[in-house]
Design a protein around this motif. Sequence first.
Motif, PDB file in Angstrom:
ATOM      1  N   GLY A 286       0.460  -1.380   0.100  1.00 23.61           N
ATOM      2  CA  GLY A 286      -0.049   0.339  -0.237  1.00 23.61           C
ATOM      3  C   GLY A 286       0.487   0.888   0.049  1.00 23.61           C
ATOM      4  N   GLY A 287       1.911   1.385   0.625  1.00 23.78           N
ATOM      5  CA  GLY A 287       3.177   1.747   0.937  1.00 23.78           C
ATOM      6  C   GLY A 287       3.690   2.312  -0.627  1.00 23.78           C
ATOM      7  N   LEU A 288       3.491   1.676  -0.790  1.00 27.22           N
ATOM      8  CA  LEU A 288       4.779   1.539  -2.190  1.00 27.22           C
ATOM      9  C   LEU A 288       3.273   2.346  -3.653  1.00 27.22           C
ATOM     10  N   TYR A 289       2.323   2.214  -3.433  1.00 29.11           N
ATOM     11  CA  TYR A 289       1.550   2.043  -4.381  1.00 29.11           C
ATOM     12  C   TYR A 289       1.431   3.917  -4.421  1.00 29.11           C
ATOM     13  N   PHE A 290       0.718   4.291  -3.355  1.00 30.49           N
ATOM     14  CA  PHE A 290       0.472   5.164  -2.728  1.00 30.49           C
ATOM     15  C   PHE A 290       1.519   6.088  -3.071  1.00 30.49           C
ATOM     16  N   GLY A 291       2.634   6.369  -2.550  1.00 28.07           N
ATOM     17  CA  GLY A 291       4.160   6.662  -2.256  1.00 28.07           C
ATOM     18  C   GLY A 291       4.242   7.404  -3.369  1.00 28.07           C
ATOM     19  N   ILE A 292       4.574   6.337  -4.755  1.00 27.78           N
ATOM     20  CA  ILE A 292       5.281   5.824  -5.729  1.00 27.78           C
ATOM     21  C   ILE A 292       4.214   7.219  -6.686  1.00 27.78           C
ATOM     22  N   TYR A 304       0.406   3.060   3.789  1.00 23.58           N
ATOM     23  CA  TYR A 304       0.341   1.979   4.974  1.00 23.58           C
ATOM     24  C   TYR A 304      -0.910   1.862   5.902  1.00 23.58           C
ATOM     25  N   VAL A 305      -1.287   2.249   6.039  1.00 26.85           N
ATOM     26  CA  VAL A 305      -2.294   2.754   7.119  1.00 26.85           C
ATOM     27  C   VAL A 305      -3.425   1.735   5.820  1.00 26.85           C
ATOM     28  N   ILE A 306      -4.371   2.179   4.704  1.00 25.92           N
ATOM     29  CA  ILE A 306      -4.831   1.545   4.545  1.00 25.92           C
ATOM     30  C   ILE A 306      -4.465  -0.021   4.235  1.00 25.92           C
TER      31      ILE A 306
END
Length: 649
Positions: A286-292, A304-306
């Motif tokens: 999740g962090g990778l998807y939203f972070g990038i 990360y939370v989701i």
Amino acid sequence: MQLKISLVNKEIRKMIMRSVGWVAIVHFLVLIFSVPLEILITTTGEQRQYIRAESLFSFHYEIQVVLNIGIPVLMAIFLFRFLQVKSYSDFMHSLSIKRERLFHQYALTGIILLIVPVLLITIIVCALYQPLNLAEFFSWADIFKWLGITIMFNLLVFLAGVFTGMISGISVVQGALTYVFLLLPIGLLVLLTNNLPFYLYGFADRYVMESKVEAFSPLVALSQVNYRPLGLIEIIVYCALIFILYGLALWVYKNRKLEAVTQSLVFPLLKPIFKYGMTFCSMLLGGLYFGIKEGNTTWLITGYVIGAILGYLLAEMVLQKSWRIIFRIKGLFIYAGAMALLVILFQFDFTQFEKKMPNLNEIERIHLSNSNYMYNDAEDPFFLTTAENMDLIRRLHKDIIANKSKNTVTNKSEHAFFVYELKNGKKLVRDYMIDKKEYAHYYKLIHESEEYKRVTNGIFKVNEDQIEKITINPYGSIQKKAVIVDPADLKEAMAVLKDEINTATYEETIDNRDPLAFIEIMQKNDRTVGLEWRISYKKFEEWLDNKGLLEQAKVSADDISYAYIVDANDLEINYAQGYSHEELFEQMSKISHAIKVTNKNRLEESLINATGIHDGPYMIGFYYKADGSIEIKSFTGEHIPDFVQQYFK
């Protein structure tokens, strides 16, 4: 008693053959179709001359991969089905036979049933080898290499399935866990590698991902075995894993409780490991998807939370075998606290990762470029070894670290990729996103040094006595080229080109305008060295003119009928769906305030200053005389012609 045990063993073998014999038959029949039959069809027909088979994996490779991944797991699931059905389990364990003996009988029978079809296919291929003259395509060694690799992967995947079958009480979960187990190392590596740059400034994620990470998963290695040969260490590790998994599966089976049938995981200790492991992996994803995708800290934390919540819920569903789960929020809060503490610890950089830099006397050589591909993928990556250049690179590196907060990622950012190869055999690799204009004083000194020009330009490695010809291919939609073959002219051309490279400034080498042509230096050993004819190479242009080659060596105003120049904002360009040069040119011709250029001087000026990157404020479309082809370019920055700026004021 011995007779009784013998009868039991005989009946068990019959049960095994009834339950999994069909798997071996399917395996054999599909292999027949994929390898011997395909060889027979292709090598006895007209297409024989087109076959490019480097090994037996070349024949229906995709089908072979599916077989090697799927058949062993099916074998493991159906073979040890008695561990997942209560009545079946009670019956088997009521027999007068020890667990250890029972396990060996089932596991070894499964191994034999996997090996036999592959052996039979090998025998058939060997029988076809001489009659069909298969030596044209692969050797005897390739046949036995295929045999060994196929058996190795079959056994590894099978025993992974057997091991997961020992820790699970549900067949579906066993199958899923088998693939998770085999993909977990590379999956974690990919997720961690892509998340670490958010916390460790300079972490070279792209370098790590290019460093043979496929070897961390047998499934990924298997999917690439036709393109990437296995290394000796990989083979040793995989073979060792076969024996380790066999021993682990036996130990787990002997300690497994019979009443654990129908439970997702039969050992209580594994449940929290599975739950929080799945939460962690889902959080990273999740962090990778939203972070990038969004590129900021807020969205990174949101991801990360989701991801953590979804992973936690999914893990609970698997463990509780229902979507109507009892949500244990306490465990999620404990996990969140542990992750928050981990993030805080990262901020202190206890390992000094971000500040770590080798001393000058520890360095053997340094690679500095704007891409890890120039190091990972290059046949002969370049290095700088002089004390002056290595000191400049270290100073550049120190400045980048010191300006961490200023080096925000923008559309102007470029990679600064460092590889320090040390005298003790170790490496230190870092990758940063920077605006090179902020560090231009370092890059200028490095790029203009004699050493840098020598190691980054292949022309300096060419033996002039081995040159066969030099071909100059103009950039543009036109079919013409200049060829130099006279030995004296070849030496003169090489001397002029080397002089141009040696005297070129850093600013000239980063000029974003399109080069005039691509130069190919063909050697007698069929090796080719290429370089671009930059706009700043005026001496080379003059030399070509004196030799009467200039007209054929580049696109000139004489090749263009006319051109349209428009404000880029007046064009409707759908970047998502794509566009053609012809469509854009038609739009340009209909814009009332477009400039139609026919004057040769202006056409020449436009050709020199245009770039093929379509991000400038003004777009130009060239219409070629020879074949009516269209080429669209743009003007950017300081390279916008004066007549264009004056017209659009």
